[in-house]
Design a protein around this motif. Structure first.
Motif, PDB file in Angstrom:
ATOM      1  N   THR B  19      -9.125  -8.950  -1.368  1.00  9.39           N
ATOM      2  CA  THR B  19     -10.452 -10.369  -2.203  1.00  9.39           C
ATOM      3  C   THR B  19     -11.528 -10.053  -1.459  1.00  9.39           C
ATOM      4  O   THR B  19     -11.831  -9.125  -0.266  1.00  9.39           O
ATOM      5  CB  THR B  19      -9.598 -11.731  -2.146  1.00  9.39           C
ATOM      6  OG1 THR B  19      -9.948 -11.864  -0.718  1.00  9.39           O
ATOM      7  CG2 THR B  19      -8.121 -11.590  -2.188  1.00  9.39           C
ATOM      8  N   GLY B 152      -9.863 -14.903  -7.765  1.00  6.46           N
ATOM      9  CA  GLY B 152     -10.496 -13.724  -7.075  1.00  6.46           C
ATOM     10  C   GLY B 152      -9.697 -14.050  -6.127  1.00  6.46           C
ATOM     11  O   GLY B 152      -9.726 -12.902  -4.635  1.00  6.46           O
ATOM     12  N   ASP B 153      -8.813 -14.205  -5.434  1.00  8.82           N
ATOM     13  CA  ASP B 153      -7.794 -14.235  -4.321  1.00  8.82           C
ATOM     14  C   ASP B 153      -6.657 -13.969  -4.391  1.00  8.82           C
ATOM     15  O   ASP B 153      -5.213 -13.437  -3.232  1.00  8.82           O
ATOM     16  CB  ASP B 153      -7.509 -16.023  -3.862  1.00  8.82           C
ATOM     17  CG  ASP B 153      -8.337 -16.720  -3.359  1.00  8.82           C
ATOM     18  OD1 ASP B 153      -9.160 -16.361  -2.245  1.00  8.82           O
ATOM     19  OD2 ASP B 153      -9.089 -17.982  -3.492  1.00  8.82           O
TER      20      ASP B 153
END
Lengths: 339, 277
Positions: B19, B152-153
């Motif tokens: 990430t 996104g994580d």
């Protein structure tokens, strides 16, 4: 046990011999603040009536800053060099509350992985203990399984008979070998000499039952008992730094040039607020009461659970030196009375 | 003299950005001898160091069935993790380990396994997942439930896709409400909610749960409701450590050293520990 007689003059001769042979001699400084190297043998003084030095003798085996390896960086490679602890030392005139501490710390440094930095230093250290005639309101050695005359941890144990004469007992094999080596300085004696001197030592007035303390700690983890002391404590950590048995440490890298440095084992203390702080910001011991609870539990419960020893020798240093007069002796006495 | 504080030297072979702030390093022993001597079990951890900056503690994220590389994943948060991020392929780091206990993979043979992870908590779980997948025949049904704050994580995206494509693994991936993107096809919801919805069967099952404390706290009651036994719910604790050897004295919870007696604990073991983690 073999008992000998040695005069102060002969002790000085012994010290002189040792210094000449290249052995490091350590004893409490004249102002009793710390242990210092004895440079001249005729400055040797043994003071059973003195209070325990402000800082304990634990540095002999567990230095405040201890290099464990050296590194050298070169572009993307790294070269490591082992640090070799060197010690060839005699500790003179240790109080029983100092001498016993090495054996207690020995447990944690060897219960699983072996910390040879500690081991090698201890191996190369001869402990000459001294029966203690001092006691004050902070002392409580007799409540933690020791006494002013206990020989635990000493290789040779001295008892002052007069200002100029001491009885010397060879306690361990190391002590026996030592006496043999310098036999011309030790005259044969017997326990009739030291017995009256030992019997005249009263020991500290403070008394508590460490079993009762543990019983209460076993049952009372969640408690508001430590809140008042948590409010008082500054978290300065002096208690851990002067303590003969506190052994918590940090591992820190120190560069001393652009490409070279060393990795250190440095003393740390459970009273510091950053001690258990996670990278996430979470802190399991997020206030001083919890940190003080850890200190008392580690000494009077956890260490007994794990290693069957109280992590305290009752020397009272932490209380004597506390800037806000927190007295662990009175705290555990109170705990003992709660059950 | 044997020096327990001396690390192995390892070379960074590959850097994988998981990430924006989480990175995986593929490491290889500098010395062939060290490589031959080294072995570990899924769930164990190590001390990784950048010389001049210090050491930090992470799990070994790769499985013991893939010994060509040792992998670790870390989030950039402090001094050492920032320094680790500045390193390039070919650089050297220190590695001390393996330390601590491990997931009871041998005892899990012949059982259904439910993996639940949140955020970077997937790192230790990934070691067991890959270990179990490499020995797929020895285990029964496998369920993987993984969630992160946002798309996104999510870490290990390439493997998540791989697991989702496997016919003999059930993989559920979720993001917290608001963390989805317009093209997100997975679940939306917090991990405990999604576990309840996915309702993995508790018969003959073992569950491994890793993630932020808040996720674990709310997932445990769901697991109890689904009928999982306390001793069959396994998690790890992540207390701050320095030595990893049971000496430096900071990772303890009561008289338990997390570095020696843990980091892997069952829920039944956790329940009797003092609340100090």
């Amino acid at each position: 046990m073999e008992e000998y007689i040695i005069s102060l003059e002969d002790l000085k001769k012994l010290a002189d011999n040792l210094i000449k042979e290249g052995t490091d001699l350590f004893l409490p400084s004249p102002d009793n603040s710390r242990f210092v190297r004895l440079k001249k043998a005729d400055e040797l003084k043994l003071a059973p009536e003195a209070r325990p030095s402000d800082i304990s003798a634990k540095q002999a085996a567990f230095p405040k800053c201890d290099p464990v390896l050296f590194y050298k960086r070169d572009k993307s490679t790294v070269e490591l060099k082992d640090a070799e602890p060197s010690a060839n030392q005699v500790l003179f005139g240790l109080k029983p509350c100092d001498a016993a501490a090495f054996g207690i710390m020995n447990k944690v440094f060897n219960w699983d992985y072996k910390d040879n930095f500690f081991n090698k230093r201890l191996e190369n250290t001869l402990v000459i203990g001294l029966a203690c005639t001092y006691s004050d309101d902070y002392c409580f050695c007799t409540s933690v399984g020791l006494s002013p005359v206990s020989e635990t941890g000493s290789d040779i144990f001295l008892v002052r008979l007069s200002d100029a004469q001491f009885a010397a007992r060879a306690v361990t094999d190391k002590g026996i070998q030592f006496v043999k080596k310098y036999s011309q300085l030790f005259a044969k004696g017997d326990s009739s000499k030291s017995k009256p001197a030992l019997e005249s030592i009263k020991g500290p007035a403070r008394k508590f039952d460490s079993k009762k303390v543990k019983d209460w700690l076993d049952k009372n983890f969640e408690t508001d008992f430590f809140n008042p002391v948590g409010d008082t404590c500054l978290g300065c950590g002096q208690c851990a730094f002067v303590c003969p048995t506190c052994h918590c440490f940090d591992i820190v890298d120190e560069d001393y040039s652009y490409s070279e440095g060393r990795r250190m084992k440095n003393w740390d203390a459970c009273q510091f607020s950053l001690f258990t702080l996670h990278a996430s910001g979470h802190n399991p011991r997020d206030n001083q009461a919890k940190r003080y609870r850890q200190r008392v539990n580690h000494k009077f419960k956890y260490y007994i659970d794990r290693f069957k020893e109280i992590l305290c020798t009752g020397c009272g240093r932490c209380s004597r030196g506390c800037p806000v007069t927190i007295d662990i002796g009175s705290i555990v006495t109170k705990i003992g009375n709660l059950t | 003299m044997e020096n327990i504080y001396k690390p192995y030297l390892m070379e960074i072979k590959e850097i994988i950005d998981e990430t924006v702030d989480t990175r995986t390093l593929r490491l290889q022993f500098r010395s062939e001898e060290d490589k031959k001597r080294f072995s570990f079990k899924a769930g164990q951890f190590a001390e990784y160091s950048v010389f001049g900056e210090g050491e930090c503690t992470f799990c070994i994220a790769s499985p013991p069935t893939r010994m060509d590389f040792i992998e670790c994943s870390f989030k950039q948060v402090g001094k050492v993790t920032n320094a680790l991020r500045r390193l390039n392929v070919g650089d050297t780091i220190g590695f001390r380990g393996p330390y601590g206990n491990w997931f009871p993979v041998e005892e899990m043979k012949g059982k259904n396994i439910v993996f639940i992870a949140g955020g970077i908590g997937l790192a230790p779980v990934r070691s067991v997942i890959l270990n179990v997948l490499d020995r797929r025949k020895e285990f029964k049904d496998i369920t993987i439930i993984y969630g992160a704050r946002s798309v996104g994580d999510l870490v290990y995206k390439r493997e998540l896709r791989e697991w989702q494509g496997m016919s003999d693994v059930r993989t559920v991936v979720t993001v917290d409400p608001g963390g989805e993107t317009p093209d997100w096809k997975g679940e939306i919801g917090f991990v405990p909610t999604i576990v309840e919805k996915a309702a993995p069967k508790s018969d003959n099952a073992v569950s491994i749960i890793c993630g932020p404390p808040i996720m674990i706290k709310f997932t445990l009651p769901v697991m109890m409701k689904l009928g999982f036994k306390e001793e069959n719910i396994i998690t790890t604790l992540e207390n701050r450590m320095k030595c990893g050897l049971g000496k430096c004295g900071r990772c303890n919870i009561g008289n338990i050293y997390v570095c020696k007696d843990g980091p892997v604990f069952s829920y039944s073991q956790l329940k009797v520990l003092p609340q100090e983690y």
